[in-house]
Design an enzyme around this catalytic site. Structure first.
Site, short mmCIF file in Angstrom:
data_model
loop_
_atom_site.label_atom_id
_atom_site.label_comp_id
_atom_site.label_asym_id
_atom_site.label_seq_id
_atom_site.Cartn_x
_atom_site.Cartn_y
_atom_site.Cartn_z
N ASP A 220 -136.16 -17.53 -22.37
CA ASP A 220 -134.87 -18.06 -21.87
C ASP A 220 -135.12 -18.78 -20.55
O ASP A 220 -134.51 -18.52 -19.54
CB ASP A 220 -133.85 -16.92 -21.67
CG ASP A 220 -134.30 -15.86 -20.67
OD1 ASP A 220 -133.41 -15.17 -20.10
OD2 ASP A 220 -135.50 -15.68 -20.45
N ASP B 154 -140.02 -17.04 -16.61
CA ASP B 154 -140.48 -17.53 -17.93
C ASP B 154 -141.37 -18.76 -17.73
O ASP B 154 -142.42 -18.90 -18.37
CB ASP B 154 -139.30 -17.94 -18.81
CG ASP B 154 -138.24 -16.87 -18.98
OD1 ASP B 154 -137.48 -16.64 -18.01
OD2 ASP B 154 -138.19 -16.25 -20.05
N ASN C 96 -131.09 -16.38 -19.14
CA ASN C 96 -131.00 -16.73 -17.71
C ASN C 96 -130.04 -17.90 -17.50
O ASN C 96 -129.35 -17.98 -16.49
CB ASN C 96 -132.37 -17.18 -17.19
CG ASN C 96 -133.33 -16.03 -17.06
OD1 ASN C 96 -132.93 -14.93 -16.67
ND2 ASN C 96 -134.59 -16.24 -17.41
N THR D 220 -139.71 -13.10 -23.86
CA THR D 220 -139.44 -12.92 -22.42
C THR D 220 -137.97 -13.18 -22.09
O THR D 220 -137.62 -13.38 -20.94
CB THR D 220 -140.33 -13.87 -21.59
OG1 THR D 220 -139.96 -15.23 -21.91
CG2 THR D 220 -141.80 -13.66 -21.87
N PHE E 184 -131.77 -6.99 -17.70
CA PHE E 184 -131.08 -8.22 -18.10
C PHE E 184 -131.28 -8.58 -19.57
O PHE E 184 -130.31 -8.81 -20.30
CB PHE E 184 -131.54 -9.40 -17.22
CG PHE E 184 -130.87 -10.70 -17.59
CD1 PHE E 184 -131.45 -11.55 -18.51
CD2 PHE E 184 -129.65 -11.05 -17.04
CE1 PHE E 184 -130.83 -12.73 -18.88
CE2 PHE E 184 -129.01 -12.24 -17.40
CZ PHE E 184 -129.61 -13.07 -18.33
N ASN E 185 -132.53 -8.67 -20.06
CA ASN E 185 -132.78 -9.18 -21.41
C ASN E 185 -132.11 -8.30 -22.47
O ASN E 185 -131.45 -8.80 -23.38
CB ASN E 185 -134.28 -9.27 -21.70
CG ASN E 185 -134.94 -10.42 -20.97
OD1 ASN E 185 -134.29 -11.42 -20.64
ND2 ASN E 185 -136.23 -10.28 -20.68
N HIS F 207 -141.81 -10.49 -13.86
CA HIS F 207 -141.46 -9.84 -15.13
C HIS F 207 -142.16 -10.50 -16.33
O HIS F 207 -142.94 -9.87 -17.05
CB HIS F 207 -139.95 -9.92 -15.35
CG HIS F 207 -139.10 -9.37 -14.24
ND1 HIS F 207 -139.10 -8.05 -13.85
CD2 HIS F 207 -138.20 -9.99 -13.43
CE1 HIS F 207 -138.23 -7.87 -12.86
NE2 HIS F 207 -137.69 -9.02 -12.58
N ASP F 208 -141.86 -11.76 -16.57
CA ASP F 208 -142.35 -12.43 -17.79
C ASP F 208 -143.84 -12.74 -17.75
O ASP F 208 -144.54 -12.53 -18.77
CB ASP F 208 -141.54 -13.70 -18.03
CG ASP F 208 -140.08 -13.39 -18.28
OD1 ASP F 208 -139.23 -14.28 -18.07
OD2 ASP F 208 -139.77 -12.24 -18.67
O1 RIB Z 1 -134.92 -8.55 -16.30
C1 RIB Z 1 -135.83 -9.60 -16.12
C2 RIB Z 1 -135.86 -10.49 -17.32
O2 RIB Z 1 -134.58 -11.08 -17.50
C3 RIB Z 1 -136.82 -11.66 -17.18
O3 RIB Z 1 -137.26 -12.04 -18.44
C4 RIB Z 1 -135.96 -12.74 -16.60
O4 RIB Z 1 -136.47 -14.04 -16.89
C5 RIB Z 1 -134.68 -12.50 -17.35
O5 RIB Z 1 -134.80 -13.13 -18.62
CA CA Z 2 -136.95 -14.33 -19.14
#
Ligand code: RIB
Ligand code: CA
Length: 332
Positions: A26, A31, A55, A142, A184-185, A260-261
């Site tokens: 996203d 990412d 995102n 991701t 979030f994801n 994160h990604d």
């Molecule tokens: O929580 C972090 C994730 O959520 C990452 O992948 C960030 O890019 C968002 O997509």
């Molecule tokens: Ca992401």
């Protein structure tokens, strides 16, 4: 202006039987950094990229992906747009983290991509790619898992065709980032995450428990900004991280940027970076306070009706090694 250049060694013989990856993203800032890291991996084939709303709206995620692949000099990677929103309800974009364009406001400064997004939608592209390379494809997600859930619905035989799935998402013992217990994801599309975790394929989860330990700080940022004098990828990475870090500092007071990604992709490439435990995993979809929470059963004695399928959950990471290899891949 940025001048894109190929980062893949031109014309060199690539090792046979290279790992084959598909990235579903996203494309926000982290990412994008994962894609730039992927572009430096001479020993991995990227079969394709699919984009998903998360995102930022799908159109931005797709435009950001095309722009970042062009910056990396990767002009022959097919990009397939997917879902514009979650399977059911909810899902709020995160401009406060990733900027109005999803890329810290930098997309307009990047070279115009030569590639266009492909017409075949993400779900069909994913299962067709796995059918074409049975047992070879590592799917790295991701973003929200909407495209992967749609691919599973389109082709129930998909789990037997993919080699493995690596997901950035969830928070098991760590706090969430969009709620006390929600990441979030998974929080953007809980139903999709539940379907992906329940399907009979090998899933490795890279949750906030480990990604929050891999933080770009001011020292790494300074190195990237210095390298940015000579490298467009380093310059973009530094500028994107500076914006991402500012948003993080504003919300947490911490001058750092969690990778994160990029960590999820790095773990897919080199599993020795993290230590994973196989756990029964499910996703709360109805809780008033916990919708989108990843529920991993870490009890020593488990119920006899335990879920037969377990997810490999990464709970420890070699953060120093991961940070070093990722920052180095961007030129820092
Ligand atoms: O929580 C972090 C994730 O959520 C990452 O992948 C960030 O890019 C968002 O997509
Ligand atoms: Ca992401």
């Amino acid at each position: 202006m940025w001048h894109s250049k190929r980062t893949q060694p031109g014309g060199c013989r690539l090792p046979p039987n290279r790992p084959v990856f598909w990235i579903d993203c996203d494309t926000g800032v982290d990412d994008a950094l994962a894609l730039l890291y992927a572009a430096t991996l001479g020993n991995v084939e990227l079969a394709g990229v699919s984009t998903v709303a998360g995102n930022c709206p799908l159109a931005d995620a797709t435009a950001n992906t095309l722009a970042v692949l062009a910056l990396a000099g990767w002009h022959d990677i097919p990009v397939h747009p997917g879902a514009t929103g979650p399977l059911c309800s909810g899902g709020r974009h995160a401009p406060e983290v990733h900027g109005a364009d999803g890329l810290a406001g930098l997309r307009a400064t990047l070279p115009a991509p030569r590639e266009q997004a492909r017409a075949k939608p993400a779900a069909a592209a994913i299962w067709r790619a796995c059918r074409a390379r049975p047992g070879e494809m590592t799917l790295v997600a991701t973003g929200p898992l909407t495209n992967l859930a749609a691919a599973l619905a389109s082709d129930p035989g998909l789990p037997a065709l993919a080699r493995q799935v690596v997901v950035m998402g969830g928070a098991v013992a760590a706090p969430g980032n969009v709620g006390p217990a929600v990441e979030f994801n998974v929080g953007f599309d809980p139903e999709a995450a539940r379907a992906v975790f329940a399907a009979p394929w090998p899933v490795t989860l890279v949750p906030l428990d480990v990604t929050m330990g891999v933080l770009v700080g001011l020292e790494e940022l300074r190195r990237l900004e210095e390298a940015g004098r000579r490298s467009d990828v380093a310059r973009f990475s530094a500028a994107a991280l500076r914006g991402y870090m500012a948003s993080y500092k504003q919300r947490t007071g911490l001058a750092a940027a969690p990778l994160h990604d990029p960590l999820a992709l790095a773990v897919a490439v080199d599993p020795s970076l993290a230590r994973a435990t196989e756990l029964p995993v499910d996703v709360e979809t109805r809780g008033e306070l916990t919708r989108g929470m990843v529920v991993a059963d870490r009890r020593a004695q488990r119920r006899p009706d335990d879920r037969p399928h377990r997810v490999r959950v990464c709970l420890e990471v070699d953060a120093a090694r991961a940070l070093q290899l990722l920052v180095a891949s961007w030129g820092g």
